[in-house]
Design a protein around this motif. Structure first.
Motif, short mmCIF file in Angstrom:
data_model
loop_
_atom_site.label_atom_id
_atom_site.label_comp_id
_atom_site.label_asym_id
_atom_site.label_seq_id
_atom_site.Cartn_x
_atom_site.Cartn_y
_atom_site.Cartn_z
N PRO A 134 1.12 -1.41 -0.08
CA PRO A 134 -0.10 -0.05 0.04
C PRO A 134 0.89 1.29 0.09
CG PRO A 134 0.15 -0.86 2.19
CD PRO A 134 0.76 -1.77 1.13
N ARG A 135 0.53 2.34 -0.65
CA ARG A 135 1.05 3.40 -0.69
C ARG A 135 0.72 4.31 0.64
NH1 ARG A 135 0.54 5.69 -6.88
NH2 ARG A 135 1.75 4.02 -7.77
N VAL A 136 -0.64 4.13 1.03
CA VAL A 136 -0.94 4.82 2.56
C VAL A 136 -1.65 3.63 3.12
CG1 VAL A 136 -2.35 6.68 3.19
CG2 VAL A 136 -1.17 6.95 1.07
N ILE A 137 -1.25 3.83 4.54
CA ILE A 137 -1.96 2.89 5.46
C ILE A 137 -2.68 3.82 6.46
CG2 ILE A 137 -1.55 1.21 7.51
CD1 ILE A 137 0.82 0.32 5.86
N LEU A 138 -3.99 3.53 6.70
CA LEU A 138 -4.74 4.21 7.73
C LEU A 138 -4.95 3.42 9.22
CD1 LEU A 138 -7.51 5.53 5.17
CD2 LEU A 138 -5.56 6.56 5.85
N LEU A 139 -5.22 4.02 10.14
CA LEU A 139 -5.42 3.53 11.41
C LEU A 139 -6.30 4.31 12.04
CD1 LEU A 139 -4.88 1.66 13.61
CD2 LEU A 139 -2.77 3.07 14.19
N SER A 140 -7.57 3.83 12.54
CA SER A 140 -8.57 4.48 13.29
C SER A 140 -8.31 3.90 14.73
CB SER A 140 -9.89 4.10 12.60
OG SER A 140 -10.97 4.85 13.39
N VAL A 141 -8.08 4.93 15.68
CA VAL A 141 -7.79 4.53 17.03
C VAL A 141 -7.84 5.66 17.94
CG1 VAL A 141 -5.23 4.44 17.40
CG2 VAL A 141 -6.42 3.02 18.43
N ALA A 142 -8.50 5.51 19.04
CA ALA A 142 -8.34 6.66 19.88
C ALA A 142 -7.22 6.79 20.65
CB ALA A 142 -9.49 6.41 21.08
N ALA A 143 -6.84 8.09 21.09
CA ALA A 143 -5.52 8.21 21.92
C ALA A 143 -5.92 7.41 23.17
CB ALA A 143 -5.63 9.80 22.03
N GLY A 144 -4.89 6.83 23.56
CA GLY A 144 -4.89 6.02 24.79
C GLY A 144 -5.66 4.99 24.87
N ASP A 145 -6.04 4.10 23.76
CA ASP A 145 -6.82 3.10 23.62
C ASP A 145 -6.94 2.36 24.55
OD1 ASP A 145 -8.54 1.25 21.75
OD2 ASP A 145 -6.75 -0.03 22.38
N ARG A 146 -7.73 1.79 25.31
CA ARG A 146 -7.84 0.96 26.53
C ARG A 146 -7.26 -0.32 26.25
NH1 ARG A 146 -14.21 -0.94 27.41
NH2 ARG A 146 -14.72 -1.43 25.54
N TYR A 147 -7.12 -0.80 24.90
CA TYR A 147 -6.34 -2.01 24.77
C TYR A 147 -5.07 -2.01 24.49
CZ TYR A 147 -11.63 -3.65 24.72
OH TYR A 147 -12.60 -3.89 25.13
N GLY A 148 -4.43 -0.69 24.35
CA GLY A 148 -3.23 -0.48 24.26
C GLY A 148 -2.99 -0.56 22.61
N ARG A 149 -3.90 -0.48 21.92
CA ARG A 149 -3.67 -0.60 20.37
C ARG A 149 -3.18 0.77 20.00
NH1 ARG A 149 -9.49 -2.77 18.84
NH2 ARG A 149 -10.07 -0.85 20.34
N PRO A 150 -2.53 1.06 18.61
CA PRO A 150 -2.00 -0.29 17.99
C PRO A 150 -0.84 -0.99 18.54
CG PRO A 150 -0.96 1.88 17.14
CD PRO A 150 -2.08 2.28 18.29
N ASP A 151 -0.77 -2.11 18.27
CA ASP A 151 0.37 -3.13 18.90
C ASP A 151 1.87 -2.51 18.52
OD1 ASP A 151 -1.70 -4.54 20.34
OD2 ASP A 151 -1.70 -5.83 18.72
N ALA A 152 2.46 -2.61 19.38
CA ALA A 152 4.12 -2.15 19.32
C ALA A 152 4.64 -2.77 18.03
CB ALA A 152 4.68 -2.10 20.53
N GLU A 153 4.41 -4.11 17.90
CA GLU A 153 4.87 -4.81 16.66
C GLU A 153 4.41 -4.54 15.61
OE1 GLU A 153 2.78 -8.03 18.88
OE2 GLU A 153 3.31 -6.23 19.33
N ILE A 154 3.19 -3.90 15.29
CA ILE A 154 2.78 -3.39 14.02
C ILE A 154 3.31 -2.16 13.70
CG2 ILE A 154 0.75 -2.41 13.10
CD1 ILE A 154 0.79 -5.52 12.67
N LEU A 155 3.59 -0.98 14.64
CA LEU A 155 4.13 0.07 14.49
C LEU A 155 5.51 -0.23 13.90
CD1 LEU A 155 2.97 2.29 17.19
CD2 LEU A 155 1.92 1.95 14.75
N ALA A 156 6.35 -1.05 14.56
CA ALA A 156 7.73 -1.30 14.11
C ALA A 156 7.69 -1.96 12.69
CB ALA A 156 8.36 -2.40 15.24
N ALA A 157 6.61 -2.89 12.17
CA ALA A 157 6.54 -3.38 11.01
C ALA A 157 6.36 -2.23 9.98
CB ALA A 157 5.57 -4.41 11.07
N LEU A 158 5.75 -1.56 10.36
CA LEU A 158 5.34 -0.14 9.22
C LEU A 158 6.34 0.81 9.19
CD1 LEU A 158 1.43 0.11 10.21
CD2 LEU A 158 2.61 -1.37 8.52
N GLN A 159 7.29 0.79 9.57
CA GLN A 159 8.58 1.67 9.41
C GLN A 159 8.69 1.93 7.85
OE1 GLN A 159 10.01 4.02 11.66
NE2 GLN A 159 8.34 2.91 13.27
#
Length: 327
Positions: free
Chosen positions: A273-298
């Motif tokens: 994908p040229r652009v990746i979108l993420l819909s999440v609240a600040a301070g999501d109660r489940y801790g999303r997005p997961d850290a490993e996903i953010l690392a993989a999206l570098q």
């Protein structure tokens, strides 16, 4: 579309803009509001002095009507069809709400998120002043995070048609929504995998798959492809990883607010994908997005509602323009 600045993304362009409620409309609105609230008596005195005593109240009313009409005119002009197809990821917290707008002005809301206030406000800003309906409502997930805001919303913006691309109403939120849609008189069509919603101007919404949590949608306009795995579950994730016809896509929405198990890095890499979108609240109660996903999206262009606010993608079928509420 002037002042477009390339960010090294091929035919993707970014720019920072004001929200749908333009600065002039905001100024006019607050002039009217504060004048009525705090300066009503002073304004009447001023009108009596400068315009004469008789009918000063009527003249004041005429002035405020003129201001109100100006606000409505600005909103109508800004909400008019642009000639481009638009996909807007609304900032509604953890959960998904996507507004599609065809080049001819047809409006499609996909899911609605958990909170009524931001959803209703976002639609009120983006729809024409006198449009109190949606052309389509598409349900792609029956989770509370996707549907809780919708039963009350359809009272304000009843859809003319509903495509239910998810399992049967097996949750409280889904049952409440179906009751509200029945009350609004909105016909509901149960979607099947492979079904297509054709907007008639080159824009199409495909139901790619339906699983236990909901559906996976593919929005298409020319060479623009946006994959929206709103109802992704473990089984669908495995099946879609084996489906090679989905590659590549222009835009990918991360499933379930960036849950690692539903967004395999190898699959994302294959989709390119040229652009990746993420819909999440600040301070999501489940801790999303997961850290490993953010690392993989570098190295990817990642836009997220908790950082960027609402995100709008506009396309003519060949090029893509990206706008966000915040830099």
């Amino acid at each position: 579309r002037d002042a477009q600045e390339s960010r090294g993304l091929g035919d993707v362009y970014k720019r920072q803009v004001l929200d749908r409620s333009s600065l002039p409309a905001v100024i006019f609105y607050y002039v009217m509001l504060f004048s009525l609230t705090f300066a009503g008596g002073s304004l009447k005195t001023w009108l009596t002095t400068h315009w004469g005593g008789w009918h000063s109240t009527a003249r004041a009313g005429g002035l405020f009507i003129l201001i109100a009409l100006t606000v409505v005119t600005w909103q109508a002009a800004l909400a008019a069809p642009t000639g481009y197809t638009e996909l807007t990821l609304l900032d509604v917290g953890s959960g998904d709400a996507i507004l599609l707008r065809s080049s001819s002005g047809k409006t499609v809301l996909i899911d609605g998120g958990p909170l009524l206030s931001p959803l209703s406000d976002a639609l009120g800003r983006r729809l024409p002043a006198f449009q109190h309906h949606l052309d389509y409502l598409v349900i792609a997930s029956t989770s509370a995070e996707s549907l809780t805001a919708l039963p009350r919303l359809v009272e304000r913006f009843p859809p003319r048609a509903v495509l239910w691309a998810a399992p049967a109403a097996d949750s409280r939120a889904a049952r409440l929504l179906q009751a509200a849609l029945t009350q609004a008189g909105s016909p509901i069509t149960t979607a099947l995998p492979g079904q297509t919603l054709d907007f008639g101007d080159g824009a199409k919404l495909h139901v790619t798959a339906i699983g236990q949590r909901g559906g996976v949608l593919l929005f298409e306009h020319g060479s623009f492809l946006a994959l929206l795995p709103l109802g992704m579950d473990t089984n669908l994730s495995r099946l879609l990883q084996e489906e090679h016809s989905l590659t590549p896509v222009t835009v990918l929405l991360l499933a379930n607010s960036g849950e690692a198990s539903l967004n395999p890095p190898a699959w994302i890499s294959r989709l390119t994908p040229r652009v990746i979108l993420l819909s999440v609240a600040a301070g999501d109660r489940y801790g999303r997005p997961d850290a490993e996903i953010l690392a993989a999206l570098q190295g990817y262009t990642l836009l997220r509602t908790d950082v960027n606010g609402w995100i709008k993608l506009s396309t003519d079928g060949n090029q893509l323009w990206v706008e966000a509420q915040k830099p």
